[in-house]
Design an enzyme around this catalytic site. Structure first.
Site, PDB file in Angstrom:
ATOM      1  CG  ASP A 104      -7.949 -10.748   7.850  1.00  0.00           C
ATOM      2  OD1 ASP A 104      -7.613 -11.272   8.944  1.00  0.00           O
ATOM      3  OD2 ASP A 104      -7.143 -10.396   6.992  1.00  0.00           O
TER       4      ASP A 104
ATOM      5  CE  LYS B 222      -5.547  -4.125  -0.511  1.00  0.00           C
ATOM      6  NZ  LYS B 222      -6.306  -4.301   0.710  1.00  0.00           N
TER       7      LYS B 222
ATOM      8  CB  VAL C 289      -0.918   0.019   1.241  1.00  0.00           C
ATOM      9  CG1 VAL C 289      -1.855   1.207   1.185  1.00  0.00           C
ATOM     10  CG2 VAL C 289      -1.710  -1.262   1.338  1.00  0.00           C
TER      11      VAL C 289
END
Ligand SMILES: *[C@@H]1O[C@H](CO)[C@@H](O)[C@H](O)[C@H]1NC(C)=O
Ligand SMILES: *[C@@H]1O[C@H](CO)[C@@H](O)[C@H](O)[C@H]1NC(C)=O
Length: 873
Positions: free
Chosen positions: A668, A572, A558
């Site tokens: 996540d 990104k 990133v």
């Protein structure tokens, strides 16, 4: 000092466009805190005494008192304001009009004053700021002056209010209301009759308006949404002021003598609407430091009524509530919407989208969050540009965010539509006050030019064709070819058809076209996201300079980028052609294109040129939450701040789980995926692993996630549910409390895995020893207790025992409320637990199931090498 910083931050960050709710918060943050004291001091009961208050009943020999108590002065008392000595008064004994809406100002219309030459009223303005200008017109019958044939203009010092106005309809009362910012002590109102005509006026109000009424900024509704600045510079004309779901409100019942119409004539979907009302006194006004609404914004009676959706549980609730108003094209409009949740029984039950002319301007508006309580007044300001107004209408819509939620509803309590002055500083045409034409002349001239050129070309080509045709007719080949004369047109058509169908095929089923290849099908508009060219991104990052790397994510690096317009973005870039990277890229792009929320990182655009996969986000300047907890020398965040951030992240996840059109599991959740913006507002990031749940409540899938955060039940069963996010969030909570890594291999084995360790510590009553020592003595023990119990519940072995994200949110808010209610207690946790054992005050529900299995899995990395369908990150 802090204010200054915030202001400075604002300037930088507001080149960013789409995060509109965030924007809104900021929008009100600074002005409201600045004026807060002045409100509480001088208008403690919210009454407002205007410092400028000129009320004139023109043409009247006597004072006129209205029902609401306001007294309008007579002509004789106001001659000192006038530039003329001409004195033409017209009056009737009483107005007897059919079809008149019961205007409480009727007596004002019974007299008028006529001006045959340019005439100026000049007023002394003791306090600068916004002024109401209210003008009353009615063409009274008169043998000498036929008022309905008069044509005249009305100007202020800087603005044209009316241009060549005439009121030929002698059945209707005309009331014009303006809001103009005045920065001189002298203010004039000019009446300018057209040549050979004259002007008239029945009554005038020049009254100061409170500063808090309209700020300088609003949300601009031109996709993408951005901040609009400069409302102070434009004059506003009130076009509509509507009390939705309730009756007309007359000036006597409004703090600022405003009139509010009923919404019934404007509601274009009445069959879906139900009016709701509660007693006026139940309405509360927000007192928080970042947003202020007082009865000056709108009286209780506006907020105490609303329209909601017709029994959304029974009917297919898939519609919008819609109101339509007619407006003049070629002007921008300021639209203020008033909201007040008087329909929910509990907080966090109402989420709805807001649209203006079909453009989504708020996705999942969460009034519970904005006002922190039910029945609390709230409003939002939008500016809709002239280019988004077609057919001369503005359509305001509110509709459900997610029709799969068990309760879906939408409300509106009121709205105001205000015309904004144009580039000529006019609210009526394109002539400025000095009579200069400042309209779109260049473009019309250009268009004329283009039209002339086009026409000449057409004529010349026709002539040429004619000449050729005549020549061809005379040629010997003529006969054979004549039958095919028009056939040359045909291939063109069929060609077009073929190419069109290929084109649409490609768009309909990109997968079949591109097979297993990874080319991404991008329709011209993917939500409101932008398509970037790779070269733009190279320029923005100094050709992906390693020095600009902000971090390394699941699928690539990133970079911090600066776009040509100076706006900072996070870029990104996918690494290579790994299959996982590709899938994550597509997942993230698809997810973020659909989602927009204050607590989710927002996608600006993407690039998939030359097999590059690049996502461009809003830059979130304070980086990951984790680096503010440990492992860097950033000063520690306070307990309040940590709670606020957890609440923000929980809101983002709650929106994913319930608010979006389909339920989404993040998969996540971890402290590196919670980013903090310049004001430490949490933004959940990284949707590369996210999964959408369509109909089944759980899906079977290969296990993915991050070490230390992974739900042991999901790991064993491979059944993914929202409760897996809850588990991970529980780990985050303890990471926040203890400020240590979730897996720390340098610690003894039983401490290495944070989740397992804290559960054990909690059981044995020793958890308080693990609290981040830098803040341990600032945490209120009650707040701590709520927080820890919540965290432990999130880490429950069985997913059914874990709370929902809504419960998590509620408990976090609770812990936060306790903490801010008594932040400086002497009785902090370190003292509270000095003597007592922690378990004495914890009514712990202990967990029967052994956690050993999970323990082994999470603390020993060796174990992972044997489990091949796990993809750790
Ligand atoms: C104000 O409201 C009350 C009740 O709602 C009504 O009775 C009264 O007539 C209103 N007053 C004015 C001046 O409109
Ligand atoms: C509500 O209106 C918007 C904009 O006009 C539209 O995109 C959306 O599909 C509508 N929603 C429903 C449920 O009809």
């Amino acid at each position: 000092m802090e204010e200054e910083n915030k202001e400075a931050n604002m300037k930088h960050s507001y080149n960013f466009s789409p995060l509109f709710i965030l924007l809104l918060l900021h929008l009100f943050f600074i002005p409201s805190t600045c004026v807060y004291n002045s409100i509480t001091d001088s208008y403690s009961d919210y009454s407002f005494t205007p410092s400028v208050n000129y009320l004139i009943d023109c043409g009247s020999s006597f004072k006129t008192q209205l029902q609401d108590g306001r007294i309008f002065k007579s002509d004789r008392e106001t001659t000192s304001f006038l530039s003329t000595t001409e004195d033409i008064q017209i009056s009737v004994d009483s107005l007897n009009l059919m079809n008149l809406s019961h205007s409480s100002a009727l007596p004002l219309y019974e007299t008028a004053r006529v001006f045959t030459e340019d005439t100026t009223y000049t007023f002394y303005i003791s306090q600068m700021g916004r002024l109401w200008i209210r003008l009353y017109f009615f063409p009274l019958p008169n043998p000498t002056y036929n008022l309905s044939s008069s044509v005249f203009s009305v100007h202020t010092d800087h603005f044209v209010l009316l241009h060549e106005f005439s009121q030929s309809n002698n059945d209707s009362l005309v009331f014009k209301e303006y809001l103009v910012n005045v920065s001189y002590h002298r203010f004039s109102l000019k009446f300018k009759p057209k040549k050979n005509s004259f002007a008239f006026i029945n009554a005038i109000e020049i009254v100061s308006a409170p500063d808090i009424l309209v700020w300088d900024s609003a949300i601009q509704v031109t996709p993408p949404l951005k901040k609009f600045d400069g409302l102070m510079n434009s004059a506003l004309q009130v076009s509509y002021r509507i009390n939705v779901g309730g009756p007309m409100i007359t000036p006597g019942n409004d703090t600022l003598s405003r009139t509010w119409e009923s919404d019934v004539p404007y509601n274009i979907f009445p069959q879906g609407s139900v009016s709701v009302s509660v007693p006026d006194k139940r309405i509360k006004y927000s007192q928080t430091s970042d947003f202020i609404v007082t009865p000056l914004i709108a009286p209780n009676s506006i907020y105490a009524t609303c329209v909601k959706m017709e029994d959304p549980r029974v009917m297919q609730p898939n519609f919008n509530l819609s109101w339509m108003v007619n407006v003049e094209e070629r002007y921008s409009y300021l639209i203020r919407m008033h909201f007040c949740d008087i329909v929910s029984r509990r907080l966090d039950e109402l989420y709805f989208n807001v649209y203006l002319n079909g453009i989504e301007c708020v996705s999942a508006l969460d009034l519970s969050y904005e006002t922190k309580a039910l029945s609390t007044a709230y409003y939002m300001d939008f500016v809709i540009g002239s280019s988004n107004i077609t057919n001369g209408t503005i359509v305001i819509q509110v509709g459900p965010t997610n029709h799969k939620q068990d309760i879906s509803n939408a409300i509106l309590n009121g709205f105001e539509v205000m015309k904004m002055s144009n580039s000529a500083d006019s609210l009526d045409g394109f002539f400025s006050v000095d009579g200069e034409y400042k309209g779109p002349s260049l473009t019309t001239k250009l268009m004329k030019l283009v039209a002339i050129i086009g026409f000449s070309f057409a004529v010349i080509s026709l002539l040429l064709l004619g000449v050729m045709y005549v020549k061809w007719l005379r040629s010997p080949l003529c006969l054979e070819e004549r039958k095919n004369f028009f056939s040359w047109l045909l291939p063109l058509h069929s060609k077009c058809n073929i190419s069109c169908s290929i084109y649409s095929n490609k768009y309909d089923s990109p997968k079949s076209k591109h097979g297993g290849g990874h080319s991404i099908h991008h329709s011209p508009r993917r939500g409101s996201k932008r398509f970037f060219h790779f070269i733009e991104l190279q320029r923005a990052t100094g050709n992906f300079d390693e020095k600009k790397v902000l971090g390394v994510g699941g699928f690539g690096k990133v970079y911090l980028g600066t776009m040509d317009d100076g706006r900072r973005v996070a870029i990104k870039r996918g690494s290579g052609s790994s299959g996982q990277g590709m899938n994550e890229f597509i997942t993230e792009l698809n997810m973020l294109s659909k989602l927009r929320h204050r607590h989710l990182v927002s996608l600006v655009g993407f690039c998939d040129e030359n097999s590059e996969m690049v996502l461009v986000y809003d830059y979130v300047s304070n980086g990951p939450f984790r680096s503010h907890l440990y492992g860097s020398n950033i000063s520690p965040l306070s307990w309040e701040k940590r709670l606020e951030i957890c609440i923000g992240a929980a809101r983002g996840l709650h929106y994913l789980h319930t608010g979006a059109s389909q339920s989404i599991i993040h998969r996540d959740v971890k402290t590196t995926n919670i980013l903090l913006d310049e004001n430490y507002v949490a933004k959940v990031a990284d949707f590369g692993l996210s999964k959408t749940i369509h109909d089944k409540a759980q899906i079977s899938t290969a296990v993915k996630g991050s070490f230390g955060y992974l739900d042991p039940e999901y790991f064993k069963s491979q059944q993914l549910t929202q409760k897996s996010d809850i588990y991970s969030f529980g780990v985050v909570l303890f990471e926040v409390l203890c400020a240590r890594p979730v897996i720390c291999s340098t610690l003894p084995l039983e401490q290495a895995n944070l989740a397992d360790w804290v559960v054990k510590q909690h059981k044995s009553g020793m958890l308080h020893k693990a609290v981040d020592p830098r803040i341990a003595n600032t945490i209120n023990p009650e707040s701590y207790k709520v927080f820890v119990q919540l965290g432990v519940k999130c880490l429950s072995e069985r997913s059914v025992d874990r709370p929902s994200m809504g419960d998590v949110l509620w408990n976090l808010e609770h812990a936060y409320q306790i903490q801010i209610a008594s932040p400086h207690v002497d009785n902090t946790i370190s003292k509270a637990f000095q003597n007592a054992n922690e378990s004495d005050i914890n009514n712990d529900n202990s967990h029967g199931v052994t956690r050993n299995e999970h323990n082994r899995i999470n603390s020993g990395s060796l174990v992972f090498s044997q489990i091949d369908n796990f993809q750790g990150r």
